[in-house]
Design an enzyme around this catalytic site. Structure first.
Site, PDB file in Angstrom:
ATOM      1  N   GLU A 150       0.837  -1.201   0.000  1.00 27.48           N
ATOM      2  CA  GLU A 150       0.000   0.000   0.000  1.00 27.48           C
ATOM      3  C   GLU A 150       0.868   1.245   0.000  1.00 27.48           C
ATOM      4  OE1 GLU A 150      -3.082  -0.141  -1.159  1.00 27.48           O
ATOM      5  OE2 GLU A 150      -3.598  -1.474   0.498  1.00 27.48           O
TER       6      GLU A 150
ATOM      7  N   THR B  57       2.773   2.068  -2.259  1.00 19.17           N
ATOM      8  CA  THR B  57       4.063   1.724  -2.855  1.00 19.17           C
ATOM      9  C   THR B  57       4.060   1.979  -4.362  1.00 19.17           C
ATOM     10  OG1 THR B  57       3.276  -0.535  -3.040  1.00 19.17           O
ATOM     11  CG2 THR B  57       4.665  -0.047  -1.153  1.00 19.17           C
TER      12      THR B  57
ATOM     13  N   GLY C  93     -16.677   5.426  -3.075  1.00 20.38           N
ATOM     14  CA  GLY C  93     -16.136   6.022  -1.851  1.00 20.38           C
ATOM     15  C   GLY C  93     -15.708   4.999  -0.823  1.00 20.38           C
TER      16      GLY C  93
ATOM     17  N   LEU D 242     -12.494   0.980  -2.987  1.00 20.12           N
ATOM     18  CA  LEU D 242     -12.446  -0.252  -3.776  1.00 20.12           C
ATOM     19  C   LEU D 242     -12.263   0.055  -5.262  1.00 20.12           C
ATOM     20  CD1 LEU D 242     -15.264  -2.179  -1.862  1.00 20.12           C
ATOM     21  CD2 LEU D 242     -12.781  -2.363  -1.567  1.00 20.12           C
TER      22      LEU D 242
ATOM     23  N   GLU E 258      -7.128  10.258 -14.523  1.00 21.84           N
ATOM     24  CA  GLU E 258      -7.313  10.465 -13.081  1.00 21.84           C
ATOM     25  C   GLU E 258      -6.427  11.602 -12.564  1.00 21.84           C
ATOM     26  OE1 GLU E 258      -8.510   7.268 -11.045  1.00 21.84           O
ATOM     27  OE2 GLU E 258      -8.325   8.255  -9.104  1.00 21.84           O
TER      28      GLU E 258
ATOM     29  N   ASP F 249      -4.559   0.760  -9.395  1.00 22.77           N
ATOM     30  CA  ASP F 249      -5.975   0.418  -9.558  1.00 22.77           C
ATOM     31  C   ASP F 249      -6.315   0.137 -11.017  1.00 22.77           C
ATOM     32  OD1 ASP F 249      -5.843   1.137  -6.917  1.00 22.77           O
ATOM     33  OD2 ASP F 249      -6.710   3.118  -7.238  1.00 22.77           O
TER      34      ASP F 249
ATOM     35  N   TYR G  88      -3.546  12.542   0.460  1.00 23.28           N
ATOM     36  CA  TYR G  88      -2.866  11.572  -0.401  1.00 23.28           C
ATOM     37  C   TYR G  88      -1.681  12.249  -1.096  1.00 23.28           C
ATOM     38  CZ  TYR G  88      -2.263   7.970  -4.000  1.00 23.28           C
ATOM     39  OH  TYR G  88      -1.747   7.006  -4.837  1.00 23.28           O
TER      40      TYR G  88
END
Ligand code: GLA
Length: 389
Positions: free
Chosen positions: A31, A33, A119, A122, A162, A174, A230
């Site tokens: 995560e 990474t 949200g 996932l 994105e 993702d 983030y």
């Protein structure tokens, strides 16, 4: 499937040319990474986002969402940083990024319908991008679903959508999961080289005794990736790499971690870097443990990953911590937050015959705190984006 087709017919007055879908994901481990050139290990969820699409002979995008009952219209030349706002950015952004990559892409009428909870951490946004990207590839003859190398190029376009239109500075995990994962396998992705390995993900094998399952808990704690936290973590990781004089934290040898940490200018950077370096190493260990069918070790690695994300990277939250603790108390071999954090979902490795106990334990722990009831569900590893009809 018929709902998305029926809605398309109703909204746009004609049958779609086809329906494409792409999955959400949970990351097993690795995560924060991906934007550090590291390793990640996601599985695709059985939950998918569908896009019914018809090509247009102009460059207008019209997109309807079954979830929001809303029509957004965007001409190609109106797409740019932050425009359009909201969920339509993921659709318009992909068409924009494909054009930027030199592909001849026209307008589309699109109806989207998603089973991936929004949200919940996932990757509903990547599922949407990749479903639309798959549709555009087929409808405009781009061949970007042909093989993994072409799919990786489509994933890169979705990441640009994105980052540059939806303005969320996420890494590429993702979108790669949505385009490259295979059923019953986890995807080991090297985010530096782009190399992939498909690692069998079977928790019910004979060597695992009665068998285990992966329980996902959507904590219902709101999670957003474009709210600054983030991007702040990403900037800290880049600063740590730059102070160490390496291109990214991937270049720090875990065996020499203490020396590297001692050279950093402050304690926050030290903790951020320690998370990234140890987490990349945990991915390697988790792949070895999965291959050896050593699920207790996978569980220990989940626990260590969660502690590192909570204490060093500081991206967990009370709801994630409580869901993880409650799953362990109810018999999970290990549990951790998954995805970007600050809300969203956790995963737990739970005995197949202890699922109800774990779900109840998590629900009760939330009820005691008067939190919104969480949603827990068992998942298996699904397949990547494809045309459905
Ligand atoms: C989000 C981002 C990914 C990745 C994870 C954390 O899901 O979209 O790119 O950085 O957070 O591992």
């Amino acid at each position: 499937m018929s709902r998305v087709v029926d809605t398309h017919r109703h909204v746009f007055g004609a049958d779609p040319a086809g329906v494409w879908s792409a999955p959400g994901r949970v990351n097993l481990i690795g995560e924060h990474t991906d934007y550090n050139d590291g390793l990640v290990l996601p599985i695709a969820l059985p939950h998918r986002t569908s896009a019914a699409c018809s090509p247009r002979d102009d460059d207008l995008l019209r997109v309807w969402s079954v979830q929001t009952d809303e029509l957004v219209e965007v001409p190609a030349d109106a797409v740019g940083p932050g425009s359009p706002a909201g969920w339509a950015a993921y659709v318009a952004g992909v068409l924009w990024a494909l054009r930027e990559a030199g592909h001849a892409v026209g307008g589309l009428d699109v109806t989207v319908d998603s089973e991936v909870p929004v949200g919940a951490g996932l990757s509903s946004s990547a599922a949407l991008e990749c479903a639309v990207g798959a549709a555009a590839s087929d409808l405009f003859g781009l061949g970007l679903l042909a093989d993994d190398e072409a799919r990786a190029r489509l994933a890169a376009a979705c990441v640009r959508a994105e980052n540059e239109v939806a303005m969320a500075m996420t890494g590429g995990m993702d979108q790669s999961a949505a385009l490259l994962c295979r059923p019953d396998h986890a995807l080991l992705l090297d985010c530096r080289s782009g190399d992939t390995e498909h690692v069998p993900f079977d928790l019910s094998g004979p060597a695992s005794g009665a068998g285990y399952v992966l329980l996902v808990t959507d904590t219902r704690a709101a999670h957003a990736l474009n709210d600054g936290q983030y991007a702040e973590r990403r900037a800290a990781a880049e600063q740590a790499a730059s102070e160490l004089g390496v291109p990214s934290l991937r270049d720090v040898d875990p065996a020499a971690l203490d020396d590297a940490l001692a050279r950093l200018s402050d304690d926050v950077l030290r903790r951020r870097a320690r998370h990234v370096v140890t987490e990349i190493d945990r991915v390697r260990s988790a792949v070895a443990a999965l291959r050896a069918d050593d699920l207790p070790e996978v569980g220990r690695l989940f626990d260590a990953s969660h502690a590192s994300l909570r204490d060093d990277y500081e991206v967990s939250c009370a709801e994630l911590d409580v869901s993880v603790e409650a799953a362990r108390t109810a018999g999970a071999l290990g549990a951790r937050m998954t995805g970007g954090g600050f809300g969203g979902s956790s995963i737990a490795l739970v005995p197949a015959d202890g699922v109800e106990e774990a779900r109840r334990g998590i629900r009760e722990a939330f009820a005691q705190r008067s939190w919104t009831e969480p949603r827990s569900f068992v998942v298996t590893a699904g397949g990547s984006a494809h045309r459905d009809s």
